[in-house]
Design a protein around this motif. Structure first.
Motif, short mmCIF file in Angstrom:
data_model
loop_
_atom_site.label_atom_id
_atom_site.label_comp_id
_atom_site.label_asym_id
_atom_site.label_seq_id
_atom_site.Cartn_x
_atom_site.Cartn_y
_atom_site.Cartn_z
N VAL A 171 0.75 -1.59 0.48
CA VAL A 171 -0.18 -0.14 0.18
C VAL A 171 0.67 1.23 0.36
O VAL A 171 0.84 2.05 -0.73
CB VAL A 171 -0.94 0.28 1.37
CG1 VAL A 171 -1.72 1.13 1.47
CG2 VAL A 171 -1.41 -1.02 0.91
N VAL A 172 1.74 1.30 0.85
CA VAL A 172 2.81 2.02 0.93
C VAL A 172 3.86 2.76 -0.68
O VAL A 172 3.23 3.55 -0.87
CB VAL A 172 3.56 2.06 1.81
CG1 VAL A 172 5.09 3.03 1.30
CG2 VAL A 172 3.51 2.80 3.86
N LEU A 173 3.84 1.56 -1.23
CA LEU A 173 4.07 1.30 -2.47
C LEU A 173 3.53 1.94 -3.40
O LEU A 173 4.10 3.01 -4.60
CB LEU A 173 4.84 0.64 -2.87
CG LEU A 173 6.42 -0.08 -2.40
CD1 LEU A 173 6.66 -1.78 -2.76
CD2 LEU A 173 7.84 0.71 -2.60
N LEU A 174 2.35 1.64 -3.84
CA LEU A 174 0.94 2.01 -4.50
C LEU A 174 0.71 3.53 -4.50
O LEU A 174 0.53 4.47 -5.26
CB LEU A 174 0.10 1.74 -4.20
CG LEU A 174 -1.12 2.44 -5.25
CD1 LEU A 174 -1.28 1.96 -6.09
CD2 LEU A 174 -2.69 1.50 -4.35
N ILE A 175 1.11 4.24 -2.67
CA ILE A 175 0.92 5.51 -2.57
C ILE A 175 1.56 6.12 -3.21
O ILE A 175 1.72 7.50 -3.58
CB ILE A 175 0.62 6.22 -0.96
CG1 ILE A 175 -0.28 4.90 -0.98
CG2 ILE A 175 0.75 7.21 -0.95
CD1 ILE A 175 -0.96 5.24 1.16
N VAL A 176 2.99 5.59 -2.95
CA VAL A 176 4.46 6.50 -3.70
C VAL A 176 4.35 6.39 -4.90
O VAL A 176 4.53 7.57 -5.75
CB VAL A 176 5.44 5.76 -3.39
CG1 VAL A 176 6.63 6.48 -3.96
CG2 VAL A 176 5.55 6.51 -1.96
N SER A 177 4.29 5.44 -5.73
CA SER A 177 3.76 5.83 -6.92
C SER A 177 2.50 6.81 -7.52
O SER A 177 2.95 7.31 -8.49
CB SER A 177 3.63 4.12 -7.64
OG SER A 177 3.23 4.15 -8.95
N VAL A 178 1.82 6.26 -6.96
CA VAL A 178 0.67 7.64 -7.13
C VAL A 178 1.19 9.13 -7.68
O VAL A 178 0.96 9.86 -7.94
CB VAL A 178 -1.01 7.67 -6.86
CG1 VAL A 178 -1.51 8.39 -7.05
CG2 VAL A 178 -1.14 5.91 -7.14
#
Length: 72
Positions: free
Chosen positions: A55-62
């Motif tokens: 989830v953290v990686l997804l947020i950073v990607s967005v």
């Protein structure tokens, strides 16, 4: 650009290093809280930590994508 420009390793900014450090410490903390304090089985604690990191990686990607689009 020459081939040497591509071979040169890129370094992280101090802010990025701080962010990585905070995420790693938070993930390890959550793993130990889940496993030892909440008494979750080891595999569940690992799964919860992996899911949280995803989830953290997804947020950073967005956020990175939104910032890259603003500069174009």
């Amino acid at each position: 650009m020459s081939e040497l420009d591509h071979a040169r390793p890129q370094t992280l900014s101090p802010l990025a290093k701080l962010g990585v450090t905070v995420v790693v410490i938070a993930a390890l903390s959550w793993f130990f809280v889940s496993w030892l304090v909440l008494d979750s089985p080891l595999t569940d604690a690992i799964g919860e930590t992996a899911g949280s990191l995803a989830v953290v990686l997804l947020i950073v990607s967005v956020i990175g994508t939104a910032r890259a689009d603003d500069g174009a």
